[in-house]
Design a protein around this motif. Structure first.
Motif, short mmCIF file in Angstrom:
data_model
loop_
_atom_site.label_atom_id
_atom_site.label_comp_id
_atom_site.label_asym_id
_atom_site.label_seq_id
_atom_site.Cartn_x
_atom_site.Cartn_y
_atom_site.Cartn_z
N ASP A 79 4.05 7.30 5.43
CA ASP A 79 2.83 6.49 5.47
C ASP A 79 2.19 6.55 6.85
O ASP A 79 0.96 6.67 6.97
CB ASP A 79 3.13 5.03 5.10
N PRO A 86 -1.80 0.09 3.43
CA PRO A 86 -2.38 -0.55 2.24
C PRO A 86 -3.54 -1.48 2.61
O PRO A 86 -3.43 -2.30 3.53
CB PRO A 86 -1.21 -1.35 1.65
N TYR A 93 -5.65 8.88 4.15
CA TYR A 93 -5.08 9.16 2.83
C TYR A 93 -4.79 7.85 2.11
O TYR A 93 -4.60 6.81 2.73
CB TYR A 93 -3.76 9.93 2.95
N GLU A 94 -4.70 7.96 0.80
CA GLU A 94 -4.22 6.90 -0.07
C GLU A 94 -2.93 7.40 -0.70
O GLU A 94 -2.88 8.55 -1.16
CB GLU A 94 -5.22 6.61 -1.18
N ARG A 95 -1.90 6.58 -0.71
CA ARG A 95 -0.65 6.95 -1.41
C ARG A 95 -0.76 6.42 -2.83
O ARG A 95 -0.91 5.23 -3.05
CB ARG A 95 0.57 6.37 -0.71
N VAL A 96 -0.72 7.33 -3.81
CA VAL A 96 -0.88 6.97 -5.21
C VAL A 96 0.24 7.60 -6.03
O VAL A 96 0.77 8.67 -5.68
CB VAL A 96 -2.26 7.40 -5.76
N ARG A 98 1.26 9.60 -9.21
CA ARG A 98 0.64 10.54 -10.15
C ARG A 98 1.74 11.35 -10.83
O ARG A 98 2.82 11.54 -10.29
CB ARG A 98 -0.27 11.53 -9.42
N HIS A 110 6.77 11.62 -12.35
CA HIS A 110 5.96 10.64 -11.64
C HIS A 110 6.35 10.68 -10.16
O HIS A 110 7.54 10.57 -9.84
CB HIS A 110 6.20 9.25 -12.24
N TRP A 112 4.97 10.10 -5.74
CA TRP A 112 3.97 9.68 -4.75
C TRP A 112 3.20 10.91 -4.29
O TRP A 112 3.79 11.95 -4.02
CB TRP A 112 4.62 9.05 -3.53
N TYR A 114 -0.15 11.82 -1.57
CA TYR A 114 -1.15 11.35 -0.60
C TYR A 114 -2.44 12.11 -0.87
O TYR A 114 -2.53 13.31 -0.63
CB TYR A 114 -0.66 11.57 0.83
#
Length: 141
Positions: A79, A86, A93-96, A98, A110, A112, A114
């Motif tokens: 992060d 957050p 970047y956003e950690r999502v 997917r 599934h 993490w 970025y």
């Protein structure tokens, strides 16, 4: 955050042989497996790539599974590396979470990922340079 630890999908400087792989991942992971992220493309950044959501796109990378005892520390360090906090509107970047596809057997996993934060995504879509083919290793300067 998810109740269980997720693996990480890495596509740039955290891939094997790249600048940040050993620095962040050596001794902290159980395995790395080739994988693909659908619905995204890569853009050149200043020495590293940005994955940007894009229907029909594809990004090549690795699925990295952390050692359980190293997971929390690795998540926090990644992060920081990716400048993700957050709720911060200035994130790079956003950690999502997917689904990515494991290349060896086609199984969805599934993980993490970025992705470029919204402000970065808008800038890249307006004038960024694509990494043709979605593979950072195969990039041209």
């Amino acid at each position: 955050m998810n109740a269980r630890p997720l693996p990480f999908f890495v596509y740039g400087t955290l891939r094997p042989g790249e600048a940040n792989h050993d620095r962040f991942l050596r001794g902290r992971i159980l395995r790395e497996e080739p994988a693909l992220l659908g619905g995204a493309v890569l853009h050149h950044g200043p020495g590293y790539p940005y994955a940007v959501p894009e229907p029909g796109g594809r990004v090549t990378g690795e699925l990295v599974t952390a050692r359980p005892e190293a997971y929390a520390g690795l998540l926090a360090e990644l992060d920081r590396l990716e400048e993700f906090r957050p709720g911060d509107p200035h994130n790079l970047y956003e950690r999502v979470a997917r689904d990515v596809v494991r290349a060896t057997d086609g199984a969805p996993v599934h993980a993490w990922v970025y992705l470029a934060a919204p402000a970065v995504t808008a800038r890249l879509r307006a004038g960024g340079r694509l990494v043709e083919g979605g593979d950072w290793r195969a990039r041209r300067p």
